[in-house]
Design a protein around this motif. Structure first.
Motif, PDB file in Angstrom:
ATOM      1  N   CYS A  20      84.666  -6.273  29.258  1.00  0.00           N
ATOM      2  CA  CYS A  20      84.980  -4.986  28.651  1.00  0.00           C
ATOM      3  C   CYS A  20      83.672  -4.302  28.300  1.00  0.00           C
ATOM      4  N   LEU A  21      83.552  -3.057  28.641  1.00  0.00           N
ATOM      5  CA  LEU A  21      82.399  -2.225  28.319  1.00  0.00           C
ATOM      6  C   LEU A  21      82.908  -1.090  27.436  1.00  0.00           C
ATOM      7  N   ILE A  22      82.269  -0.865  26.313  1.00  0.00           N
ATOM      8  CA  ILE A  22      82.713   0.173  25.386  1.00  0.00           C
ATOM      9  C   ILE A  22      81.865   1.422  25.579  1.00  0.00           C
ATOM     10  N   MET A  23      82.536   2.557  25.764  1.00  0.00           N
ATOM     11  CA  MET A  23      81.859   3.847  25.846  1.00  0.00           C
ATOM     12  C   MET A  23      82.335   4.671  24.661  1.00  0.00           C
ATOM     13  N   THR A  24      81.403   5.130  23.851  1.00  0.00           N
ATOM     14  CA  THR A  24      81.758   5.811  22.612  1.00  0.00           C
ATOM     15  C   THR A  24      80.752   6.905  22.299  1.00  0.00           C
ATOM     16  N   ASP A  25      81.135   7.813  21.430  1.00  0.00           N
ATOM     17  CA  ASP A  25      80.137   8.749  20.941  1.00  0.00           C
ATOM     18  C   ASP A  25      79.650   8.243  19.577  1.00  0.00           C
ATOM     19  N   ASN A  26      78.922   9.057  18.870  1.00  0.00           N
ATOM     20  CA  ASN A  26      78.298   8.638  17.625  1.00  0.00           C
ATOM     21  C   ASN A  26      79.159   8.954  16.406  1.00  0.00           C
ATOM     22  N   SER A  27      80.430   9.237  16.594  1.00  0.00           N
ATOM     23  CA  SER A  27      81.285   9.617  15.471  1.00  0.00           C
ATOM     24  C   SER A  27      81.954   8.393  14.845  1.00  0.00           C
ATOM     25  N   ARG A  59      77.451  11.360  25.231  1.00  0.00           N
ATOM     26  CA  ARG A  59      77.376  12.745  24.792  1.00  0.00           C
ATOM     27  C   ARG A  59      77.005  12.878  23.320  1.00  0.00           C
ATOM     28  N   THR A  60      75.843  12.372  22.984  1.00  0.00           N
ATOM     29  CA  THR A  60      75.379  12.456  21.612  1.00  0.00           C
ATOM     30  C   THR A  60      73.861  12.597  21.553  1.00  0.00           C
ATOM     31  N   PHE A  61      73.379  13.400  20.612  1.00  0.00           N
ATOM     32  CA  PHE A  61      71.942  13.472  20.381  1.00  0.00           C
ATOM     33  C   PHE A  61      71.512  12.388  19.403  1.00  0.00           C
ATOM     34  N   LYS A  62      72.379  12.078  18.469  1.00  0.00           N
ATOM     35  CA  LYS A  62      72.065  11.083  17.454  1.00  0.00           C
ATOM     36  C   LYS A  62      72.733   9.762  17.810  1.00  0.00           C
ATOM     37  N   ARG A  63      72.174   8.687  17.268  1.00  0.00           N
ATOM     38  CA  ARG A  63      72.816   7.395  17.464  1.00  0.00           C
ATOM     39  C   ARG A  63      72.806   6.581  16.180  1.00  0.00           C
ATOM     40  N   ASN A  64      72.742   7.267  15.036  1.00  0.00           N
ATOM     41  CA  ASN A  64      72.666   6.567  13.763  1.00  0.00           C
ATOM     42  C   ASN A  64      73.894   5.692  13.506  1.00  0.00           C
ATOM     43  N   PHE A  65      75.096   6.201  13.792  1.00  0.00           N
ATOM     44  CA  PHE A  65      76.292   5.378  13.590  1.00  0.00           C
ATOM     45  C   PHE A  65      76.382   4.273  14.640  1.00  0.00           C
ATOM     46  N   ILE A  66      75.962   4.577  15.860  1.00  0.00           N
ATOM     47  CA  ILE A  66      75.945   3.535  16.906  1.00  0.00           C
ATOM     48  C   ILE A  66      75.010   2.414  16.482  1.00  0.00           C
ATOM     49  N   PRO A  82      72.848  11.905  26.512  1.00  0.00           N
ATOM     50  CA  PRO A  82      72.748  13.012  25.545  1.00  0.00           C
ATOM     51  C   PRO A  82      73.901  14.008  25.668  1.00  0.00           C
ATOM     52  N   LEU A  83      74.134  14.705  24.576  1.00  0.00           N
ATOM     53  CA  LEU A  83      75.112  15.786  24.559  1.00  0.00           C
ATOM     54  C   LEU A  83      74.493  16.968  25.295  1.00  0.00           C
ATOM     55  N   ILE A  84      75.109  17.375  26.373  1.00  0.00           N
ATOM     56  CA  ILE A  84      74.567  18.443  27.202  1.00  0.00           C
ATOM     57  C   ILE A  84      75.630  19.538  27.291  1.00  0.00           C
ATOM     58  N   GLU A  85      75.396  20.626  26.584  1.00  0.00           N
ATOM     59  CA  GLU A  85      76.391  21.698  26.520  1.00  0.00           C
ATOM     60  C   GLU A  85      76.598  22.393  27.858  1.00  0.00           C
ATOM     61  N   SER A 108      71.208  22.775  38.829  1.00  0.00           N
ATOM     62  CA  SER A 108      70.566  22.508  37.539  1.00  0.00           C
ATOM     63  C   SER A 108      71.282  21.393  36.777  1.00  0.00           C
ATOM     64  N   LEU A 109      72.469  21.029  37.214  1.00  0.00           N
ATOM     65  CA  LEU A 109      73.225  19.959  36.554  1.00  0.00           C
ATOM     66  C   LEU A 109      72.970  18.570  37.159  1.00  0.00           C
ATOM     67  N   GLU A 110      72.174  18.504  38.205  1.00  0.00           N
ATOM     68  CA  GLU A 110      71.953  17.210  38.867  1.00  0.00           C
ATOM     69  C   GLU A 110      71.341  16.167  37.943  1.00  0.00           C
ATOM     70  N   TYR A 111      70.501  16.609  37.012  1.00  0.00           N
ATOM     71  CA  TYR A 111      69.890  15.641  36.095  1.00  0.00           C
ATOM     72  C   TYR A 111      70.944  14.943  35.235  1.00  0.00           C
ATOM     73  N   ILE A 112      72.048  15.630  34.939  1.00  0.00           N
ATOM     74  CA  ILE A 112      73.115  15.024  34.165  1.00  0.00           C
ATOM     75  C   ILE A 112      73.810  13.931  34.989  1.00  0.00           C
ATOM     76  N   CYS A 113      74.060  14.239  36.252  1.00  0.00           N
ATOM     77  CA  CYS A 113      74.676  13.241  37.138  1.00  0.00           C
ATOM     78  C   CYS A 113      73.824  11.974  37.201  1.00  0.00           C
ATOM     79  N   SER A 114      72.509  12.136  37.137  1.00  0.00           N
ATOM     80  CA  SER A 114      71.629  10.969  37.239  1.00  0.00           C
ATOM     81  C   SER A 114      71.850   9.987  36.094  1.00  0.00           C
ATOM     82  N   TYR A 115      72.226  10.480  34.902  1.00  0.00           N
ATOM     83  CA  TYR A 115      72.531   9.571  33.792  1.00  0.00           C
ATOM     84  C   TYR A 115      73.693   8.646  34.168  1.00  0.00           C
ATOM     85  N   TYR A 116      74.752   9.251  34.688  1.00  0.00           N
ATOM     86  CA  TYR A 116      75.943   8.473  35.028  1.00  0.00           C
ATOM     87  C   TYR A 116      75.703   7.586  36.249  1.00  0.00           C
TER      88      TYR A 116
END
Length: 137
Positions: A20-27, A59-66, A82-85, A108-116
């Motif tokens: 199991c792999l968990i994917m979550t945001d920082n909330s 999709r988060t800039f912060k990771r304090n809760f993580i 990162p959170l990319i609007e 211009s969105l290709e850099y986002i695809c590279s994360y995934y």
């Protein structure tokens, strides 16, 4: 698989997977659900060959809760995306559904695809049967 243990959406499926792999945001709410998944995995490993492998911050800039979460429930963090609007903006503007469809129309969105794609590469590079973290450890 998508879902959370809070609504019972994951509990049965965990019987039929090796890890199991968990994917979550920082909330707080997302990490509450992640904690429920982790607790479910802890119980399932007693009778199933299941392992909890890694956490992805999505999709988060912060990771304090993580970071607080993994202090209490240690597991490796594979990546924090990162959170990319631009994703929301171009989804509405281009009326497309997936990130990869949008990047075909707007390079211009290709850099986002590279994360995934990097996450996929890391997961595929793991040798079959080798799981980096076990809830039994």
């Amino acid at each position: 698989m998508l879902g959370d243990v809070v609504s019972g959406g994951v509990a049965a499926e965990l019987n039929y997977t090796d890890y199991c792999l968990i994917m979550t945001d920082n909330s707080f709410d997302a990490l509450f659900a992640a904690n429920r998944i982790g607790a479910s995995v802890r119980e399932k490993v007693k009778t199933y060959p299941l392992r909890l492998t890694r956490l992805i911050g999505n999709r988060t800039f912060k990771r304090n809760f993580i970071d607080k979460y993994i202090e209490v429930f240690p597991m490796p963090v594979l990546k924090v995306i990162p959170l990319i609007e631009d994703i929301r903006f171009f989804r509405v503007q281009l009326k497309l559904k997936t990130l990869f469809e949008m990047s075909d129309k707007n390079t211009s969105l290709e850099y986002i695809c590279s994360y995934y794609l990097n996450i996929a590469d890391q997961l595929l590079a793991m040798p079959k049967g080798v799981v980096p973290y076990s809830a039994q450890d």
